[in-house]
Design a protein around this motif. Structure first.
Motif, short mmCIF file in Angstrom:
data_model
loop_
_atom_site.label_atom_id
_atom_site.label_comp_id
_atom_site.label_asym_id
_atom_site.label_seq_id
_atom_site.Cartn_x
_atom_site.Cartn_y
_atom_site.Cartn_z
N ILE A 38 0.84 -1.19 0.00
CA ILE A 38 0.00 0.00 0.00
C ILE A 38 0.88 1.24 0.00
O ILE A 38 1.72 1.43 0.88
N VAL A 70 -8.69 1.48 -0.08
CA VAL A 70 -7.60 1.64 -1.04
C VAL A 70 -8.16 1.56 -2.45
O VAL A 70 -9.26 1.08 -2.67
N ARG A 71 -7.37 2.05 -3.40
CA ARG A 71 -7.71 1.85 -4.81
C ARG A 71 -6.53 1.19 -5.50
O ARG A 71 -5.37 1.41 -5.12
N PRO A 72 -6.78 0.36 -6.50
CA PRO A 72 -5.70 -0.43 -7.11
C PRO A 72 -4.77 0.40 -7.98
O PRO A 72 -5.18 1.34 -8.65
N ARG A 77 -0.22 -3.32 -6.45
CA ARG A 77 -0.04 -2.35 -5.39
C ARG A 77 -1.32 -1.51 -5.28
O ARG A 77 -2.16 -1.51 -6.18
N TYR A 78 -1.43 -0.79 -4.17
CA TYR A 78 -2.65 -0.04 -3.89
C TYR A 78 -2.28 1.34 -3.36
O TYR A 78 -1.24 1.52 -2.72
N ASN A 79 -3.15 2.28 -3.63
CA ASN A 79 -2.99 3.63 -3.09
C ASN A 79 -3.98 3.82 -1.95
O ASN A 79 -5.18 3.54 -2.11
N VAL A 101 -11.19 -2.60 -1.36
CA VAL A 101 -10.60 -2.12 -2.61
C VAL A 101 -11.70 -1.51 -3.46
O VAL A 101 -12.70 -2.16 -3.75
N GLU A 103 -12.65 1.30 -6.85
CA GLU A 103 -12.20 2.14 -7.97
C GLU A 103 -12.80 3.52 -7.76
O GLU A 103 -14.02 3.69 -7.77
#
Length: 309
Positions: A38, A70-72, A77-79, A101, A103
């Motif tokens: 992350i 988080v977003r992919p 990996r994720y932001n 997760v 979008e």
């Protein structure tokens, strides 16, 4: 059958939102993700130290009840959108973090992040100032929106208010702000007071950093109380230096500026420093001037260079 975890009101709202199928589609359920996957670099709430000890103890005893969001990204990996403290607590405990997760567009992620910070507790004046600076200097907003007005819309402030926030950060400096901390009990007037004192400060700024760190290390109490004591120590030092320097400014003639007010201009440090003290009856103009000072100085510098061609 495993019990389905409760998501809490903010995340339930996310899941039930009318636009969930458009820009905020959930990928289903709660995942366990390695914290190393992350990405948190550049997050606004990382600009001041994060306290997670109490939360870490709670997660250790009871587990992580509320997932992060988080977003992919590419490469598995994720932001992180929000849940920074929960992520950091899990990282320090050496366990995977439970995450939803989704979008979601970058600008909406930023708004979610700011909303989370404000719901967790009211941001202090200087935290809002750091957020405004990050919005203006970073890539969170599109180029055309990366203006004082664009920042004002995101933070729900007047443009003059954003100018005030930015001017404090630019004068005080992020290094000194970091040394002081969030100081939630210190409002705009006291930060403006420190800004004014530092505007006339000719001493070593490293000394002020040392004063802030010393005040925090020698103080007891909560993180907020220690931070506030650090601020007061720095303010006292800066004002003391301002008083010592003030006699040298006597006798500087004021220049009348028609339609604006009056100003005194003084150069120092062997011609490498210029100080402008402007007095006007239009405080909104002062706020605008503070917020646009870097751009105006750059334009004047370009005019100066062209004048020599």
């Amino acid at each position: 059958m495993a019990r389905k975890p409760k998501l809490g009101l903010p995340l339930q709202t996310l899941r039930n939102a009318p636009d969930a199928l458009e820009g905020r589609r959930l990928r289903g359920g709660v995942f366990e993700i390695d914290p190393a996957q992350i990405v948190t670099e550049g997050r606004l709430d990382d600009r001041l130290q994060i306290e997670v000890e109490g939360l870490k103890n709670s997660i250790s005893k009871n587990g992580q009840r509320v997932p992060v969001l988080v977003r992919p990204l590419e490469g598995d990996r994720y932001n992180l959108i929000y849940g920074r403290r929960r992520l950091e607590a899990c990282r320090e405990l050496g366990i995977k973090v439970r995450a939803i997760v989704t979008e979601v567009e970058g600008d909406q992620a930023l708004r979610d992040q700011l909303l989370e910070n404000q719901e967790r507790r009211d941001l202090s004046f200087i935290e809002r100032a750091l957020v405004a600076t990050a919005l203006l200097d970073g890539d969170h907003l599109e180029g055309a929106e990366r203006t004082n007005r664009g920042v004002a819309e995101v933070l729900n402030l007047h443009e003059a208010g954003v100018s005030q926030l930015l001017s404090v950060v630019r004068t005080v400096g992020e290094d000194l702000i970091q040394a002081i901390g969030a100081a939630p009990g210190i409002g705009r007037p006291r930060w403006e007071e420190l800004k004014k004192a530092l505007g006339a400060y000719d001493g070593d700024r490293d000394q002020l950093l040392a004063i802030a760190h010393a005040a925090k290390s020698e103080s007891s109490g909560s993180v907020d109380e220690v931070s506030e004591r650090a601020f007061l120590a720095v303010l006292a030092a800066a004002k003391s230096a301002e008083k010592k320097a003030s006699p040298s400014r006597k006798g500087v003639p004021a220049l009348a500026i028609p339609g604006v007010g009056a100003a005194t201009v003084k150069t120092g440090r062997q011609g490498k420093q210029l100080k402008l003290d402007l007095t006007t009856d239009e405080p909104d103009f002062i706020s605008w001037l503070e917020g646009n000072a870097p751009k105006l100085i750059t334009e004047l510098h370009e005019r100066w260079k062209r004048s020599g061609d």
